[in-house]
Enzyme design. Structure first.
Site, PDB file in Angstrom:
ATOM      1  N   ALA A  65       7.089   3.122   4.291  1.00 59.04           N
ATOM      2  CA  ALA A  65       8.160   3.083   5.279  1.00 59.04           C
ATOM      3  C   ALA A  65       7.619   2.348   6.503  1.00 59.04           C
ATOM      4  O   ALA A  65       6.404   2.291   6.712  1.00 59.04           O
ATOM      5  CB  ALA A  65       8.575   4.501   5.641  1.00 59.04           C
ATOM      6  N   GLY A 108       6.184   5.122   1.217  1.00 61.34           N
ATOM      7  CA  GLY A 108       7.569   4.906   0.796  1.00 61.34           C
ATOM      8  C   GLY A 108       7.691   3.832  -0.284  1.00 61.34           C
ATOM      9  O   GLY A 108       8.622   3.869  -1.090  1.00 61.34           O
ATOM     10  N   GLU A 111       7.079   5.607  -3.356  1.00 61.65           N
ATOM     11  CA  GLU A 111       8.229   6.496  -3.582  1.00 61.65           C
ATOM     12  C   GLU A 111       9.450   5.702  -4.056  1.00 61.65           C
ATOM     13  O   GLU A 111      10.227   6.187  -4.882  1.00 61.65           O
ATOM     14  CB  GLU A 111       8.526   7.282  -2.298  1.00 61.65           C
ATOM     15  CG  GLU A 111       7.401   8.272  -1.989  1.00 61.65           C
ATOM     16  CD  GLU A 111       7.534   8.914  -0.615  1.00 61.65           C
ATOM     17  OE1 GLU A 111       7.415   8.179   0.382  1.00 61.65           O
ATOM     18  OE2 GLU A 111       7.761  10.127  -0.546  1.00 61.65           O
ATOM     19  N   GLU A 131       0.398   8.902   3.604  1.00 64.42           N
ATOM     20  CA  GLU A 131       1.057   9.390   4.829  1.00 64.42           C
ATOM     21  C   GLU A 131       0.205  10.404   5.589  1.00 64.42           C
ATOM     22  O   GLU A 131       0.275  10.493   6.813  1.00 64.42           O
ATOM     23  CB  GLU A 131       2.415  10.020   4.486  1.00 64.42           C
ATOM     24  CG  GLU A 131       3.485   9.034   4.056  1.00 64.42           C
ATOM     25  CD  GLU A 131       3.567   8.824   2.550  1.00 64.42           C
ATOM     26  OE1 GLU A 131       2.553   9.066   1.840  1.00 64.42           O
ATOM     27  OE2 GLU A 131       4.641   8.409   2.081  1.00 64.42           O
TER      28      GLU A 131
END
Ligand code: CO8
Length: 257
Positions: A65, A108, A111, A131
């Site tokens: 992300a 992300g 993911e 993360e």
């Protein structure tokens, strides 16, 4: 001014989507998910679309992300905006999706890969959920999807240490379906997508629904769901065509009806 966060190309029954923020290693920002959903929500209803391939570039599938977009957010803003909730729309799309992964698939990005049906990766790809190193934790489904795919011990190892995994380990762990040479990743994924798109769409949709059901229900409930959707395929012309073609020793032509 920044350009679109994704670019795409329709190749007959296959849609190839390329994440398009190379300077940020394809870090996933709000534009990315909005553009993906704007493209894919209507496309998901298109009976002529058989499969989607999502890829990045040589250096990164996606390095997570977008940290810069998140760094100054308060708890209140994250909770109020339900940051990342739009990815659930993406995860619920029904058209089969293949992740074609080169370079980094981190946070992300990993993911996003886990929200695809399977991944084909290059031998130099690297995976991880780092993360924890940023003082946070996975937030786009990683704590739920990764243990289901690779088992609890390895998922805990990756999530708690934040270490990266190389492609050979990812293949052995079942995180990716196939490893190929880096320069063959997209081509191999497109070939697999064309194969999938050549089958009966009702059959591919229900097959993935049945596999995904296993994450939600007991074995007996899942097997019952599978049997019922199997029965339902006998209402399709594609079942007649597929079985007739086998018996007549010819190639079937599926129409999705
Ligand atoms: N976000 C924003 N920018 C990024 C990101 C990212 N995730 N990753 C890389 N970039 C940018 C860098 O800032 C850099 O930009 P600039 O040139 O302007 O400084 C550019 O991309 C190139 O990156 P590097 O110079 O760092 O390239 P290297 O080859 O040296 O390193 C790495 C590559 C190892 C991939 C490194 O970039 C890295 O560690 N990136 C971050 C990986 C990471 O921590 N990912 C997890 C992000 S958090 C996340 O995904 C959370 C998801 C759910 C949260 C839910 C909250 C509710």
């Amino acid at each position: 001014m920044s350009g679109p966060a994704i670019v795409w190309e329709r190749r007959d029954r296959v849609l190839l989507i390329t994440l398009n923020r190379p300077r940020q290693l394809n870090a996933l920002n709000r534009d990315t998910v909005r553009e993906l959903n704007a493209l894919l929500v209507p496309a998901d209803k298109d009976p002529a679309l058989g499969c989607v391939v999502i890829t990045g570039n040589d250096k990164a599938f996606a390095a997570g992300a977008d940290i810069k977009e998140m760094q100054d957010k308060s708890y209140q803003a994250m909770a109020r905006d339900d940051h990342f909730a739009e990815w659930e729309t993406f995860a619920r799309l029904r058209t089969p999706r293949i992740a074609a992964v080169n370079g980094y698939a981190l946070g992300g990005g990993c993911e996003l890969m886990l929200m695809c049906d399977f991944a084909i990766a290059g031998r130099s790809a690297k995976f991880g959920l780092p993360e924890i190193k940023l003082g946070v934790m996975p937030g786009m489904g990683g704590t739920q999807r990764l243990p289901r795919l690779v088992g609890r011990a390895l998922a805990m190892d990756l999530i708690l240490t934040g270490r990266m995994m190389d492609a050979a380990e990812a293949l052995a762990a079942g995180l990716v379906a196939r490893l190929v040479d880096d320069d063959a990743v997209v081509e191999t994924a497109l070939k697999a997508a064309e194969t999938i798109a050549g089958y009966s769409k009702p059959a591919t949709l229900l097959a993935r629904d049945a596999v995904n059901r296993a994450d939600e229900v007991s074995l007996s409930e899942g097997a019952l769901f599978e049997r019922r959707v199997f029965h339902s395929l006998f209402a399709t012309e594609d079942q007649r065509e597929g079985m007739a073609a086998f018996v007549e020793k010819r190639k079937p032509t599926f129409t999705g009806s």
